[in-house]
Write an enzyme that holds these catalytic residues in place. Structure first.
Site, short mmCIF file in Angstrom:
data_model
loop_
_atom_site.label_atom_id
_atom_site.label_comp_id
_atom_site.label_asym_id
_atom_site.label_seq_id
_atom_site.Cartn_x
_atom_site.Cartn_y
_atom_site.Cartn_z
N GLU A 91 43.84 53.92 43.52
CA GLU A 91 44.56 52.76 44.05
C GLU A 91 45.23 51.99 42.90
OE1 GLU A 91 42.00 49.49 45.51
OE2 GLU A 91 43.48 48.34 44.39
N HIS A 92 44.46 51.73 41.84
CA HIS A 92 45.02 51.00 40.69
C HIS A 92 46.20 51.76 40.08
CE1 HIS A 92 42.31 47.66 39.12
NE2 HIS A 92 41.87 47.92 40.32
N HIS B 159 39.15 54.06 44.34
CA HIS B 159 39.55 52.76 43.83
C HIS B 159 40.42 52.90 42.57
CE1 HIS B 159 38.63 49.25 41.17
NE2 HIS B 159 39.05 48.60 42.23
N GLU C 116 36.52 44.75 35.80
CA GLU C 116 36.35 44.46 37.22
C GLU C 116 34.91 44.77 37.65
OE1 GLU C 116 39.13 46.52 39.75
OE2 GLU C 116 38.44 45.51 41.56
#
Lengths: 422, 424
Positions: free
Chosen positions: B70-71, B67, B143
């Protein structure tokens, strides 16, 4: 988009969108009345009761069986605020006859079933069925109480409530628990009759069906024949009076790890073109990953995971929303205020304007790729008593100048600051 | 290009496996204005231990790397961010990470090829520095907190905890504030070089395209990369039983929420599509809108709306989850248990079975309305080695007898779990 409409009876309009882009046909009926404190809970409750059973199909599980037989046609209903109207929405979506494994008259079945649910509810002792009313009251109570579950949605709802205190738009679309007690199967049914007789009724059909056959199916339906002519009682949207007051600041405490900041802005509209200017203004401010809010609050300052804004055209308001570390409240608020100030000073580039216009254009062009979005677009035009085609809308957006944006920025004020924290 | 087709719903897809090992799937939709592209790598939160094909080095990574990567992939050396660049073109761009894959996508009506330039550029050119990795920790930390406040996410994670003792599906996709603090550019590059090799990637595109022409455009934009061998992923051994039957926590919710699960020990079989269809038919019969159980629970006020019911599976895990809201979660669980038992004992009712089949068939057809749904479906299915059209084409093979077998094998009482989030 090939769109036609036809008033089949005074106050009752059939809209037809001919499109070959989908595997499904979508049928919708919208019933609109002015939002008002007295009726808001009743509207929500009636909508829920209608889906429970009709004089022909007496219970929800029988309706659901019928839907499954129709290749998983799906029925859905809900209640929304559109401008100062409370709109009860009923949808039925079914596979287009062309894609069925066997031949079947699915369109006719859909139209008849949808009208049966809305206009022919199960009646016992001059009222709705008591069991359904009691059950739906309990459900509605739970829905109203569950408002707090999603903190982001709750914070927005609360900000709207504070911003439109004592005004129709500040009402909660599902109504209020304290109203439920006085509602009985009989007085609700009485209210329902009044609703059906005075509300604005719009029927939408979208899909690849022959227009003449649709019109016949609708006009020949027994329930439609029974409907009375009416001078529809609803509020034309886009007419908003604003009294500018001082900024309200509301802080609320709950057990949360993340703070939710919502800021309600009032846009002072000058003329019909202001909606185009406001949508460009909003896109530059908080419309996407290029926007000032996303760039400054999230990317540069790392203050938030979510940071953006939404423009509610029907009420000339913009809501800024951020999920932030609670300790960073002041810092985030100052960063946001700085962005608003920059908008007023014209501290944005021609490129920002162009990017924002592209963003809006894309979303407008995309409307015709979604069946329900297309219906929603046509319906909001209907309620605004105008018709701007998608092309005209795009043209309006593309004409917006930097001066107009700065002018609008200087006529846009913070009305309410709402913060949900621990 | 290989052509696959579904005559029943009049749809086609073209599939090509390129020389570098990448798979491209093109689903033409000549009538639609919208176009959708999604490029995914078979690297998700469960892939936390693996052997790098080139060096044979075994790597153990902190939770949340897929994740995080991905960012970070959006960030460019010149200080720009590719997400901004794509948005500036008027495209609706995004990315997401799941248990088993990470995907980069955009939807548009215009400027598709400009978008393709940017998408294929940023996914193939990582840029990780100490400084930009540090900065991201703040954003992802927020997040993670957002998810921590989300009762439905906690409910799901607790359900996974009930189901599995040691399975990477229990790892939070975003990781924890603690685990992401250990992420460095070096770790990100190791993962990138391993998993973002074309042989581990699939691209799916849907919209008004001429397939051959589009394929040429895609090939033109590919950076030549060395062929790498198979990535060996190391997962804990499969468990034959559940971890614990029940878990409950308190949070700020008005009505308790529940997730009832059946762990599917057998998991992905050769006829997984048929099994999946059968499970969906069964779930509809057990707790769908027209089921006896749903009717009773709705009328008694124990259920507000139809619970969501899904079958989630990959090579490493497989389970059914039924989740919803209720003041009486225990009663919901008992009712479902009873309904299953009754079906096992008496067999499935023919009429009800046929009706449910019709409904599930309709549901599959509706999936083909939207370019995004179509492309995402082809990508996710392909990651599991499935041809999406099989859900339509194999439909008729799912008989009552077959479905009854699945019922007995999957809906076992001893494999049932429940997670509950109650109010304070």
């Amino acid at each position: 988009m090939q769109y036609t409409k036809n008033e089949i009876k005074k106050g009752v309009t059939l809209h037809y969108i001919n499109t070959n882009k989908f595997k499904t046909n979508l049928y919708a009926v919208f019933l609109a009345v002015p939002l008002d404190r007295k009726n808001v809970t009743k509207n929500a409750l009636v909508t829920a009761i209608l889906r429970r059973g009709t004089n022909n199909i007496k219970s929800q599980d029988l309706i659901n069986m019928k839907l499954e037989e129709m290749y998983g046609a799906s029925f859905d209903c809900g209640i929304e605020k559109t401008g100062d109207n409370h709109v009860m929405k009923f949808y039925l979506e079914a596979v287009n006859e062309e894609f069925l494994p066997e031949k079947e008259e699915l369109t006719k079945k859909c139209i008849n079933l949808l009208f049966d649910i809305i206009f022919n509810p199960l009646i016992e002792n001059n009222g709705f069925k008591k069991e359904y009313v009691d059950g739906e009251k309990e459900h509605l109570k739970q829905i109203i109480e569950s408002k707090i579950d999603n903190k982001r949605a709750y914070s927005l709802e609360r900000c709207i409530e504070e911003m439109f205190k004592d005004k129709p738009y500040g009402l909660y679309r599902y109504g209020y628990v304290e109203d439920l007690e006085t509602l009985t199967p009989q007085n609700l049914y009485e209210y329902y009759i009044d609703l059906i007789n005075r509300g604005k009724i719009d029927i939408f059909v979208s899909g690849e069906i022959e227009k003449g056959s649709i019109e016949n199916l609708v006009k020949e339906n027994e329930e439609i024949k029974k409907l009375k002519e009416r001078i529809a009682d609803y509020k034309i949207i886009g007419v908003n009076e604003k009294n500018i007051e001082e900024t309200k600041t509301i802080e609320e405490h709950m057990q949360v790890g993340q703070g939710n900041l919502v800021i309600g802005l009032n846009v002072n509209k000058k003329d019909q073109n202001s909606k185009f200017v406001a949508s460009v203004y909003n896109a530059i401010l908080g419309g996407g990953a290029n926007s000032k809010l996303f760039q400054n609050v999230r990317e540069k300052e790392s203050l938030a995971y979510t940071a953006g804004s939404t423009y509610k055209k029907q009420k000339d308001t913009i809501f800024i929303r951020c999920g932030i570390e609670i300790a960073n409240y002041e810092k985030a608020l100052n960063t946001i205020k700085k962005q608003l100030e920059d908008m007023k000073q014209g501290n944005f580039t021609d490129e920002d304007i162009e990017n924002s216009k592209k963003l809006i254009t894309e979303s407008i062009v995309g409307i015709s790729s979604e069946q329900d979005a297309e219906i929603t677009y046509c319906y909001s035009q209907e309620l605004a008593n105008e018709f701007i085609t998608l092309e005209e809308y795009i043209e309006g957006v593309n004409k917006v100048s930097k001066e107009e944006i700065i002018d609008l920025a200087n006529n846009t004020l913070i009305d309410t600051i709402y913060f949900l924290r621990d | 290009m290989q052509l696959i087709e579904s005559l029943k719903i009049k749809e086609k897809a073209y599939i090509e496996k390129l020389d570098n090992g990448m798979t491209v799937i093109i689903i033409p939709k000549p009538n639609l204005d919208k176009k959708y592209i999604i490029w995914g790598t078979n690297f998700g939160s469960i892939d936390n231990r693996f052997i790098m094909p080139k060096t044979n080095e075994e790597v153990f990574i902190p939770d949340g790397v897929a994740h995080f990567l991905e960012h970070k992939l959006f960030e460019q050396p010149d200080g720009t961010n590719s997400l901004d660049t794509l948005m500036a073109l008027g495209l609706d761009a995004n990315a997401y990470t799941t248990n088993d894959h990470t995907a980069y996508l955009f939807e548009c009506t215009n400027n598709f090829y400009e978008g393709l330039d940017e998408l294929m550029d940023y996914v193939q050119h990582p840029y990780f520095t100490d400084e930009n990795v540090e900065k991201e920790k703040g954003i992802i930390g927020q997040e993670i907190k957002m998810y921590d406040d989300e009762p439905s996410w906690r409910l799901y994670m607790n359900a996974m905890d009930c189901m599995y003792k040691e399975n990477p599906i229990k790892i939070d996709i975003a990781g924890s504030v603690e685990s992401i603090s250990k992420i460095t550019p070096d770790i990100l590059y190791k993962c990138y070089n391993t998993f973002y090799n074309p042989s581990n990637m699939i691209m799916a595109v849907c919209g008004a395209f001429e397939p051959e022409e589009l394929l040429k455009e895609i090939k033109k934009r590919l950076v030549p990369k060395e062929e790498q061998g198979k990535i060996e992923r190391i997962y804990p051994a499969k468990e034959k039983e559940i971890n614990k039957p029940y878990k409950e926590i308190a949070m700020e919710v008005s009505t308790p929420i529940f997730a009832i699960g059946y762990k599917d020990i057998e998991g992905m079989t050769a006829d997984i599509v048929k099994k999946h269809i059968a499970i969906e038919i069964l779930l509809n019969m057990i707790i769908g809108k027209s089921s006896k159980t749903y009717k009773e629970l709705y009328e008694s006020g124990d259920l507000l709306s139809k619970p969501d019911a899904d079958y989630e599976f990959s090579k490493e895990y497989a389970h059914i989850l039924i989740s919803g809201k209720s003041n009486n979660p225990i009663k919901i669980k008992e009712s479902i248990e009873n309904a299953v038992e009754e079906y096992i004992k008496n067999g499935l009712d023919e009429e009800q079975f046929n009706r449910s089949r019709k409904k599930i068939y309709g549901d599959y057809v509706v999936e083909y309305n939207n370019v995004g749904d179509i492309a995402r479906m082809f990508l996710a299915d392909r990651m599991k080695g499935i041809n999406s059209f099989d859900y339509i084409e194999k439909f008729n093979e799912v008989t009552k007898e077959f479905t009854e077998e699945v019922l007995k094998n999957v809906f076992k009482k001893e494999n049932m779990i429940m997670s509950v989030v109650k109010g304070n």
